[in-house]
Scaffold this active site. Structure first.
Site, PDB file in Angstrom:
ATOM      1  N   CYS A   1      37.436  40.168  28.119  1.00 30.73           N
ATOM      2  CA  CYS A   1      38.464  39.551  27.918  1.00 30.73           C
ATOM      3  C   CYS A   1      39.496  40.455  26.892  1.00 30.73           C
ATOM      4  O   CYS A   1      40.707  40.570  26.927  1.00 30.73           O
ATOM      5  CB  CYS A   1      38.321  38.211  27.080  1.00 30.73           C
ATOM      6  SG  CYS A   1      37.641  37.228  28.683  1.00 30.73           S
TER       7      CYS A   1
HETATM    8  N1  LIG Z   1      33.015  36.769  31.911  1.00 28.88           N
HETATM    9  C1  LIG Z   1      33.967  36.111  31.300  1.00 28.88           C
HETATM   10  O1  LIG Z   1      33.736  35.516  30.072  1.00 28.88           O
HETATM   11  C2  LIG Z   1      35.337  35.966  31.924  1.00 28.88           C
HETATM   12  C3  LIG Z   1      36.223  34.898  31.404  1.00 28.88           C
HETATM   13  C4  LIG Z   1      37.301  34.628  32.167  1.00 28.88           C
HETATM   14  C5  LIG Z   1      37.817  35.426  33.031  1.00 28.88           C
HETATM   15  N2  LIG Z   1      37.069  36.576  33.399  1.00 28.88           N
HETATM   16  C6  LIG Z   1      37.686  37.286  34.576  1.00 28.88           C
HETATM   17  O2  LIG Z   1      37.061  36.740  35.782  1.00 28.88           O
HETATM   18  C7  LIG Z   1      36.714  37.802  36.730  1.00 28.88           C
HETATM   19  C8  LIG Z   1      35.455  38.047  36.953  1.00 28.88           C
HETATM   20  O3  LIG Z   1      34.691  38.272  35.834  1.00 28.88           O
HETATM   21  P1  LIG Z   1      33.192  38.006  35.749  1.00 28.88           P
HETATM   22  O4  LIG Z   1      32.848  38.270  34.150  1.00 28.88           O
HETATM   23  O5  LIG Z   1      32.599  36.987  36.332  1.00 28.88           O
HETATM   24  O6  LIG Z   1      32.526  39.417  36.435  1.00 28.88           O
HETATM   25  P2  LIG Z   1      31.106  39.612  36.937  1.00 28.88           P
HETATM   26  O7  LIG Z   1      31.145  41.274  36.965  1.00 28.88           O
HETATM   27  O8  LIG Z   1      29.944  39.175  35.891  1.00 28.88           O
HETATM   28  O9  LIG Z   1      30.915  39.279  38.342  1.00 28.88           O
HETATM   29  C9  LIG Z   1      31.816  39.705  39.458  1.00 28.88           C
HETATM   30  C10 LIG Z   1      31.084  39.759  40.573  1.00 28.88           C
HETATM   31  O10 LIG Z   1      31.836  39.834  41.767  1.00 28.88           O
HETATM   32  C11 LIG Z   1      31.096  40.791  42.682  1.00 28.88           C
HETATM   33  N3  LIG Z   1      32.148  41.423  43.491  1.00 28.88           N
HETATM   34  C12 LIG Z   1      32.801  42.503  43.219  1.00 28.88           C
HETATM   35  N4  LIG Z   1      33.628  42.706  44.307  1.00 28.88           N
HETATM   36  C13 LIG Z   1      33.417  41.895  45.385  1.00 28.88           C
HETATM   37  C14 LIG Z   1      33.956  41.539  46.395  1.00 28.88           C
HETATM   38  N5  LIG Z   1      34.693  42.486  47.175  1.00 28.88           N
HETATM   39  N6  LIG Z   1      33.281  40.608  47.363  1.00 28.88           N
HETATM   40  C15 LIG Z   1      32.375  39.673  46.835  1.00 28.88           C
HETATM   41  N7  LIG Z   1      31.720  40.031  45.577  1.00 28.88           N
HETATM   42  C16 LIG Z   1      32.359  40.922  44.724  1.00 28.88           C
HETATM   43  C17 LIG Z   1      30.116  41.524  41.677  1.00 28.88           C
HETATM   44  O11 LIG Z   1      29.126  41.951  42.433  1.00 28.88           O
HETATM   45  C18 LIG Z   1      29.970  40.674  40.654  1.00 28.88           C
HETATM   46  O12 LIG Z   1      28.661  40.027  41.071  1.00 28.88           O
HETATM   47  C19 LIG Z   1      37.340  39.112  35.916  1.00 28.88           C
HETATM   48  O13 LIG Z   1      38.658  39.332  36.334  1.00 28.88           O
HETATM   49  C20 LIG Z   1      37.391  38.609  34.458  1.00 28.88           C
HETATM   50  O14 LIG Z   1      38.329  39.201  33.439  1.00 28.88           O
HETATM   51  C21 LIG Z   1      35.803  36.595  32.709  1.00 28.88           C
END
Ligand SMILES: NC(=O)c1ccc[n+]([C@@H]2O[C@H](COP(=O)([O-])OP(=O)(O)OC[C@H]3O[C@@H](n4cnc5c(N)ncnc54)[C@H](O)[C@@H]3O)[C@@H](O)[C@H]2O)c1
Length: 419
Positions: free
Chosen positions: A261
């Site tokens: 973030c």
């Molecule tokens: N982690 C946080 O605290 C948080 C909070 C708010 C927003 N976000 C946003 O949410 C989004 C995801 O973040 P996250 O922390 O969950 O990421 P993460 O890396 O924990 O999880 C993302 C998952 O997506 C999978 N992935 C990638 N490409 C893919 C595809 N084409 N098809 C299927 N699966 C696929 C990956 O293997 C991974 O398991 C980002 O944009 C992030 O900025 C994260």
């Protein structure tokens, strides 16, 4: 008839959503390209700290949750939520994962389906980037045939008070009918839904929230650097300012920012402003500069303190407390602590670390994890508090360590120096 939800990406954002939707009565398919993750999920083993194995097990036993690497398992979905990563590539937004997810899900979009993007990204992404991919791959047209929305995720991993279900959820749609559909879906999952008038407002809202935090942390970090040089206790000044009941919000200095973030999201905003308007978003650039410099500053302060004790960094044993990028979390993605480890190792320090919350597989090579105990503390030349997990025994740290450099204001004593 039960509704089918596909959640693309089973990470920190996607997995909690999938679990909450199972609880709300949806049939959920969690799609992830990472076969190791999918295997673990189907064995009821969680790698996301807010979801424990029991919750996963319950979801699997209900017969309403399946993790899969195969998009075909999402066939027939009513709602699909995309929660894939949005990293930076050489400072520019990297929408590769949204693109891949959009292209894979498009052939499964049917008349009446709803697709929602939750990944954090710059304003315009849902309509200008995702929509054409969905239309091309499905042969359908939104909003005539299917609905499209954006809803930013506010999940705060490790926060016991604010969880997905009780944090207000901002929702938006391509048109009024899309908004209705997106809103109706989230009303099943979260207590409070906040509709906004456009996709771009919802996209910007998320970047505003994170940029606000990033900038305020940079402010207190820079203040900490100067206050120390002026001989003023910045921590006491922050405590005093925090007694103001209005117009002030407390932020505290630290060794830098980590996770996704703060270090990454504001750059999505500055990139968009630069590309669309030709202007530099100076606040974001300055905050990046200050926060990125903090791990170096910590190493510099530590080197000065060791020097005062007639010790070089080279060969000194340094025990770091906390590797995760935030308190009480086990997530060390992009953690500034990892930067500190790298710099100290480069300078020849013997670096050990204590972090009972961090899962070993996230650790960079060469970090030796040790227990927090009197023997380790007393054998160190310096103990550095980087992340102030509540589980650490700070009295033991003060008592047993010859010298403590505390970046989080948890320790007191003649042997303690604070950031
Ligand atoms: N982690 C946080 O605290 C948080 C909070 C708010 C927003 N976000 C946003 O949410 C989004 C995801 O973040 P996250 O922390 O969950 O990421 P993460 O890396 O924990 O999880 C993302 C998952 O997506 C999978 N992935 C990638 N490409 C893919 C595809 N084409 N098809 C299927 N699966 C696929 C990956 O293997 C991974 O398991 C980002 O944009 C992030 O900025 C994260």
């Amino acid at each position: 008839m039960r509704s089918k939800l596909a959640v693309v990406g089973q990470g920190y954002v996607g997995l909690p959503l999938a679990m909450s939707a199972v609880k709300a009565g949806f049939d959920v398919v969690g799609i992830d390209v990472d076969s190791w993750r999918v295997k673990r999920l189907n064995a009821a083993e969680s790698y996301v700290e807010d979801i424990d194995g029991d919750r996963l097990d319950e979801a699997l036993r209900s017969g309403r949750y399946l993790a899969s690497t195969d998009y075909a398992d999402a066939e027939g979905f009513d709602v699909c939520v995309i929660t894939v990563p949005t990293p930076l590539n050489e400072g520019a937004p990297d929408l590769r994962h949204i693109g891949a997810a959009g292209r894979s899900i498009a052939p499964l979009v049917r008349p009446g389906s709803t697709v929602v993007l939750e990944s954090t990204t710059y304003p315009g992404t849902t309509e200008e980037y995702l929509l054409p991919l969905l239309e091309e791959g499905s042969g359908l047209c939104a909003p005539r045939d299917f609905f499209l929305g954006y809803s930013p995720e506010r999940i705060d991993p490790g926060n016991p008070r604010w969880r997905l279900e009780n944090t207000p959820k901002v929702v938006s749609g391509l048109d009024a009918l899309s908004l209705n559909s997106v809103e109706a879906f989230y009303r099943h999952v979260v207590a409070d839904v906040v509709p906004v008038s456009s996709l771009q407002v919802a996209e910007l809202c998320k970047l505003l929230e994170n940029t606000f935090r990033h900038i305020n942390i940079a402010l207190v970090n820079e203040l900490a650097v100067f206050a120390q040089q002026l001989g003023i206790d910045v921590w006491e000044a922050i405590d005093a300012a925090s007694t103001k009941p209005f117009g002030f919000m407390r932020f505290t200095p630290g060794p830098g920012v980590g996770g996704h973030c703060l270090p990454i999201d504001p750059s999505y905003l500055s990139w968009k402003v630069k590309r669309s308007l030709g202007h530099n978003f100076r606040f974001v650039e300055l905050a990046n500069d200050i926060n990125n410099h903090m791990p170096d500053h910590v190493v510099h302060r530590l080197a000065l303190a060791l020097n005062q004790r007639r010790k070089p960094v080279n060969g000194s044993r340094v025990v770091l407390l906390g590797l995760a990028y935030k308190k009480n979390s086990g997530d060390c993605r992009e953690s500034p602590a990892i930067e500190v480890v790298r710099s100290l190792r480069k300078l020849g320090a013997d670096v050990r670390a204590v972090d009972p919350l961090v899962d070993g597989y996230q650790l960079p090579v060469g970090v030796e994890l040790v227990e927090l105990c009197r023997r380790e503390l007393s054998a160190a030349d310096a103990v550095v508090v980087l992340t102030d997990h509540d589980c650490f025994d700070y009295r033991l740290v003060e008592e047993a360590s010859p010298f403590v450099f505390d970046t989080r204001n948890r320790c007191r004593g003649g042997n303690v120096e604070r950031l």
